[in-house]
Structures are given as structure tokens and as C-alpha cells.
Design a protein around this motif. Structure first.
Motif, PDB file in Angstrom:
ATOM      1  N   MET A  25      -6.229 -22.287 -12.014  1.00 32.94           N
ATOM      2  CA  MET A  25      -7.446 -22.636 -11.127  1.00 32.94           C
ATOM      3  C   MET A  25      -6.948 -23.793 -10.176  1.00 32.94           C
ATOM      4  SD  MET A  25      -9.889 -20.488 -11.186  1.00 32.94           S
ATOM      5  CE  MET A  25     -11.085 -21.181 -10.655  1.00 32.94           C
ATOM      6  N   TRP A  26      -6.168 -24.775 -10.569  1.00 35.39           N
ATOM      7  CA  TRP A  26      -5.604 -25.726  -9.738  1.00 35.39           C
ATOM      8  C   TRP A  26      -4.634 -25.563  -8.844  1.00 35.39           C
ATOM      9  CZ3 TRP A  26      -7.348 -25.639 -14.956  1.00 35.39           C
ATOM     10  CH2 TRP A  26      -8.353 -26.377 -15.216  1.00 35.39           C
ATOM     11  N   GLN A  27      -3.844 -24.193  -8.783  1.00 33.12           N
ATOM     12  CA  GLN A  27      -2.923 -23.834  -7.972  1.00 33.12           C
ATOM     13  C   GLN A  27      -3.683 -23.852  -6.337  1.00 33.12           C
ATOM     14  OE1 GLN A  27       0.045 -24.202  -8.829  1.00 33.12           O
ATOM     15  NE2 GLN A  27      -0.729 -24.780 -10.956  1.00 33.12           N
ATOM     16  N   LYS A  28      -2.994 -24.073  -5.350  1.00 37.82           N
ATOM     17  CA  LYS A  28      -3.379 -23.770  -4.195  1.00 37.82           C
ATOM     18  C   LYS A  28      -3.386 -22.365  -3.614  1.00 37.82           C
ATOM     19  CE  LYS A  28      -2.632 -28.121  -2.645  1.00 37.82           C
ATOM     20  NZ  LYS A  28      -2.314 -29.306  -1.319  1.00 37.82           N
ATOM     21  N   GLN A  29      -2.342 -21.602  -3.950  1.00 39.64           N
ATOM     22  CA  GLN A  29      -2.036 -20.248  -3.894  1.00 39.64           C
ATOM     23  C   GLN A  29      -2.914 -19.155  -5.023  1.00 39.64           C
ATOM     24  OE1 GLN A  29      -0.863 -19.259  -0.702  1.00 39.64           O
ATOM     25  NE2 GLN A  29      -1.125 -21.231  -0.254  1.00 39.64           N
ATOM     26  N   ASP A  31      -2.757 -16.408  -7.239  1.00 42.32           N
ATOM     27  CA  ASP A  31      -1.573 -15.843  -8.084  1.00 42.32           C
ATOM     28  C   ASP A  31      -2.018 -14.501  -8.785  1.00 42.32           C
ATOM     29  OD1 ASP A  31       0.300 -15.303  -9.989  1.00 42.32           O
ATOM     30  OD2 ASP A  31       0.480 -17.492 -10.860  1.00 42.32           O
ATOM     31  N   THR A  32      -1.236 -13.323  -8.214  1.00 43.90           N
ATOM     32  CA  THR A  32      -1.697 -12.001  -8.507  1.00 43.90           C
ATOM     33  C   THR A  32      -1.158 -11.759 -10.210  1.00 43.90           C
ATOM     34  OG1 THR A  32       0.504 -11.251  -7.719  1.00 43.90           O
ATOM     35  CG2 THR A  32      -1.669 -11.192  -6.401  1.00 43.90           C
ATOM     36  N   SER A  33      -0.484 -12.674 -10.695  1.00 44.04           N
ATOM     37  CA  SER A  33      -0.033 -12.614 -12.115  1.00 44.04           C
ATOM     38  C   SER A  33      -1.091 -12.761 -13.186  1.00 44.04           C
ATOM     39  CB  SER A  33       1.372 -12.992 -12.200  1.00 44.04           C
ATOM     40  OG  SER A  33       1.172 -14.263 -12.234  1.00 44.04           O
ATOM     41  N   TYR A  34      -2.105 -13.156 -12.721  1.00 45.44           N
ATOM     42  CA  TYR A  34      -3.154 -13.753 -13.887  1.00 45.44           C
ATOM     43  C   TYR A  34      -3.389 -13.054 -14.709  1.00 45.44           C
ATOM     44  CZ  TYR A  34      -6.689 -11.113 -11.427  1.00 45.44           C
ATOM     45  OH  TYR A  34      -7.488 -10.024 -10.601  1.00 45.44           O
ATOM     46  N   VAL A  35      -4.063 -13.296 -15.860  1.00 43.85           N
ATOM     47  CA  VAL A  35      -4.374 -12.507 -16.993  1.00 43.85           C
ATOM     48  C   VAL A  35      -5.614 -12.030 -16.966  1.00 43.85           C
ATOM     49  CG1 VAL A  35      -4.953 -12.477 -19.504  1.00 43.85           C
ATOM     50  CG2 VAL A  35      -3.033 -13.816 -18.728  1.00 43.85           C
ATOM     51  N   GLY A  36      -5.962 -10.723 -16.848  1.00 47.53           N
ATOM     52  CA  GLY A  36      -7.205 -10.171 -16.709  1.00 47.53           C
ATOM     53  C   GLY A  36      -7.344  -8.754 -17.569  1.00 47.53           C
ATOM     54  N   PHE A  37      -8.597  -8.191 -17.447  1.00 45.73           N
ATOM     55  CA  PHE A  37      -8.905  -6.887 -18.014  1.00 45.73           C
ATOM     56  C   PHE A  37      -8.194  -5.672 -17.397  1.00 45.73           C
ATOM     57  CE2 PHE A  37     -12.102  -9.481 -20.257  1.00 45.73           C
ATOM     58  CZ  PHE A  37     -12.193  -8.726 -21.478  1.00 45.73           C
ATOM     59  N   LEU A  38      -7.630  -4.831 -18.037  1.00 51.21           N
ATOM     60  CA  LEU A  38      -7.098  -3.690 -17.632  1.00 51.21           C
ATOM     61  C   LEU A  38      -8.426  -2.776 -17.835  1.00 51.21           C
ATOM     62  CD1 LEU A  38      -3.388  -3.437 -18.533  1.00 51.21           C
ATOM     63  CD2 LEU A  38      -4.400  -3.914 -16.492  1.00 51.21           C
ATOM     64  N   ARG A  39      -8.221  -1.521 -17.087  1.00 51.37           N
ATOM     65  CA  ARG A  39      -9.413  -0.529 -17.194  1.00 51.37           C
ATOM     66  C   ARG A  39      -9.526  -0.213 -18.934  1.00 51.37           C
ATOM     67  NH1 ARG A  39     -10.580   4.232 -18.393  1.00 51.37           N
ATOM     68  NH2 ARG A  39      -8.734   4.842 -19.021  1.00 51.37           N
ATOM     69  N   LEU A  59     -10.164 -16.183 -11.401  1.00 52.82           N
ATOM     70  CA  LEU A  59     -11.198 -15.750 -10.499  1.00 52.82           C
ATOM     71  C   LEU A  59     -11.704 -14.176 -10.460  1.00 52.82           C
ATOM     72  CD1 LEU A  59      -9.229 -17.062  -7.225  1.00 52.82           C
ATOM     73  CD2 LEU A  59     -11.037 -17.955  -8.413  1.00 52.82           C
ATOM     74  N   SER A  60     -11.255 -13.469 -11.329  1.00 54.07           N
ATOM     75  CA  SER A  60     -11.419 -12.268 -11.661  1.00 54.07           C
ATOM     76  C   SER A  60     -11.420 -11.861 -13.244  1.00 54.07           C
ATOM     77  CB  SER A  60     -10.933 -11.176 -10.731  1.00 54.07           C
ATOM     78  OG  SER A  60     -11.342  -9.904 -10.987  1.00 54.07           O
ATOM     79  N   ALA A  61     -12.203 -11.030 -13.731  1.00 53.71           N
ATOM     80  CA  ALA A  61     -12.050 -10.681 -15.081  1.00 53.71           C
ATOM     81  C   ALA A  61     -11.111  -9.391 -15.049  1.00 53.71           C
ATOM     82  CB  ALA A  61     -13.466 -10.162 -15.561  1.00 53.71           C
ATOM     83  N   ALA A  62     -11.036  -8.513 -14.082  1.00 53.13           N
ATOM     84  CA  ALA A  62      -9.918  -7.469 -13.883  1.00 53.13           C
ATOM     85  C   ALA A  62      -8.802  -7.878 -13.540  1.00 53.13           C
ATOM     86  CB  ALA A  62     -10.629  -6.730 -12.895  1.00 53.13           C
ATOM     87  N   ALA A  63      -7.711  -7.280 -14.112  1.00 49.44           N
ATOM     88  CA  ALA A  63      -6.292  -7.843 -13.712  1.00 49.44           C
ATOM     89  C   ALA A  63      -6.271  -7.190 -12.069  1.00 49.44           C
ATOM     90  CB  ALA A  63      -5.445  -7.150 -14.695  1.00 49.44           C
ATOM     91  N   PHE A  64      -5.242  -7.883 -11.560  1.00 44.90           N
ATOM     92  CA  PHE A  64      -5.174  -7.658 -10.250  1.00 44.90           C
ATOM     93  C   PHE A  64      -4.589  -6.134  -9.938  1.00 44.90           C
ATOM     94  CE2 PHE A  64      -2.412  -7.659  -6.007  1.00 44.90           C
ATOM     95  CZ  PHE A  64      -3.526  -8.113  -5.289  1.00 44.90           C
ATOM     96  N   VAL A  65      -3.594  -5.596 -10.837  1.00 46.05           N
ATOM     97  CA  VAL A  65      -2.781  -4.505 -10.963  1.00 46.05           C
ATOM     98  C   VAL A  65      -4.043  -3.430 -10.956  1.00 46.05           C
ATOM     99  CG1 VAL A  65      -0.440  -5.493 -11.409  1.00 46.05           C
ATOM    100  CG2 VAL A  65      -2.098  -4.794 -13.243  1.00 46.05           C
ATOM    101  N   ASP A  66      -4.973  -3.540 -11.740  1.00 48.28           N
ATOM    102  CA  ASP A  66      -5.918  -2.556 -12.166  1.00 48.28           C
ATOM    103  C   ASP A  66      -7.205  -3.053 -11.784  1.00 48.28           C
ATOM    104  OD1 ASP A  66      -6.275  -0.088 -13.307  1.00 48.28           O
ATOM    105  OD2 ASP A  66      -6.680  -0.754 -15.128  1.00 48.28           O
TER     106      ASP A  66
END
Length: 111
Positions: A25-29, A31-39, A59-66
Motif C-alpha cells: 500500500m506504500w508503493q507508487k506502482q 503490484d499485480t503479485s499481491y495476495v488475494g482470493f482465487l475463485r 486494493l482488491s480481495a480478488a487475486a489479479f490472476v483470477d
């Protein structure tokens, strides 16, 4: 999810993940590798718990890849259809984004 042993009756859960340790949350860019929920994790919560609200430390509860599939599971199970008619306060919680004209928000109802 099962190993967390979330008791029946719990309706709200906030997850602290490696996202905090990585200070995402403190990064400027973004990051799509964040931890989130998969389906399948979202589906497990829907099928095996009483949880109605999930919070996560990015920023999202859902993982970027799913993201799309996970959000569909969440939205299908937690629509406003079950909200009884009445007077509510609506609270919209925007992200503080410097130099931005708008922000994603989460809205909550309080009776």
C-alpha cells in the motif's frame, strides 16, 4: 481457508497477508503479485461460512490472476437482494489517491 477454523456465526473477516509485510500500500506502482482470493477460496467461503464481509490489505480481495471469476463468486453470493427495506446510512470509503480526480470505493450500509 478451512485451516483458519473460522467459527460459525462470524460474518466479518479482515485478512492481514504478506501484502502488509511487503508494504504494497506504500508503493507508487500497482503490484499485480499481491495476495488475494482465487475463485475456489471465495467459493469455499460462500459455501462453508456465514461471512458477509471480507476485507484484505490491498486494493482488491480478488487475486489479479483470477479477478473476474473471483468477483463473480463474491457478487453472486452477496447481493443487495437480501437487504430489507428501511432507512440506512450509506458510507462510501474512497482510497486517498493524491493527484487523482476519482477513486475506487467500497460502500457499506448501516441500519
Amino acid at each position: 481457508m478451512k485451516s483458519l477454523n473460522i467459527p460459525k456465526g462470524v460474518q466479518r473477516v479482515l485478512f492481514r497477508t504478506l501484502n502488509t509485510d511487503r508494504r504494497l500500500m506504500w508503493q507508487k506502482q500497482f503490484d499485480t503479485s499481491y495476495v488475494g482470493f482465487l475463485r475456489d477460496g471465495a467459493q469455499w467461503l460462500k459455501d462453508n461460512s456465514d461471512i458477509k464481509l471480507v476485507g484484505i490489505d490491498y486494493l482488491s480481495a480478488a487475486a489479479f490472476v483470477d479477478s473476474v471469476a473471483t468477483h463473480r463468486v463474491i457478487f453472486e453470493s452477496r447481493k443487495l437482494d437480501d437487504v430489507e427495506a428501511g432507512i440506512y446510512s450509506v458510507h462510501c470509503l474512497p482510497l486517498r489517491l493524491l493527484g487523482a480526480e476519482g477513486s475506487p470505493i467500497r460502500c457499506i450500509l448501516i441500519k
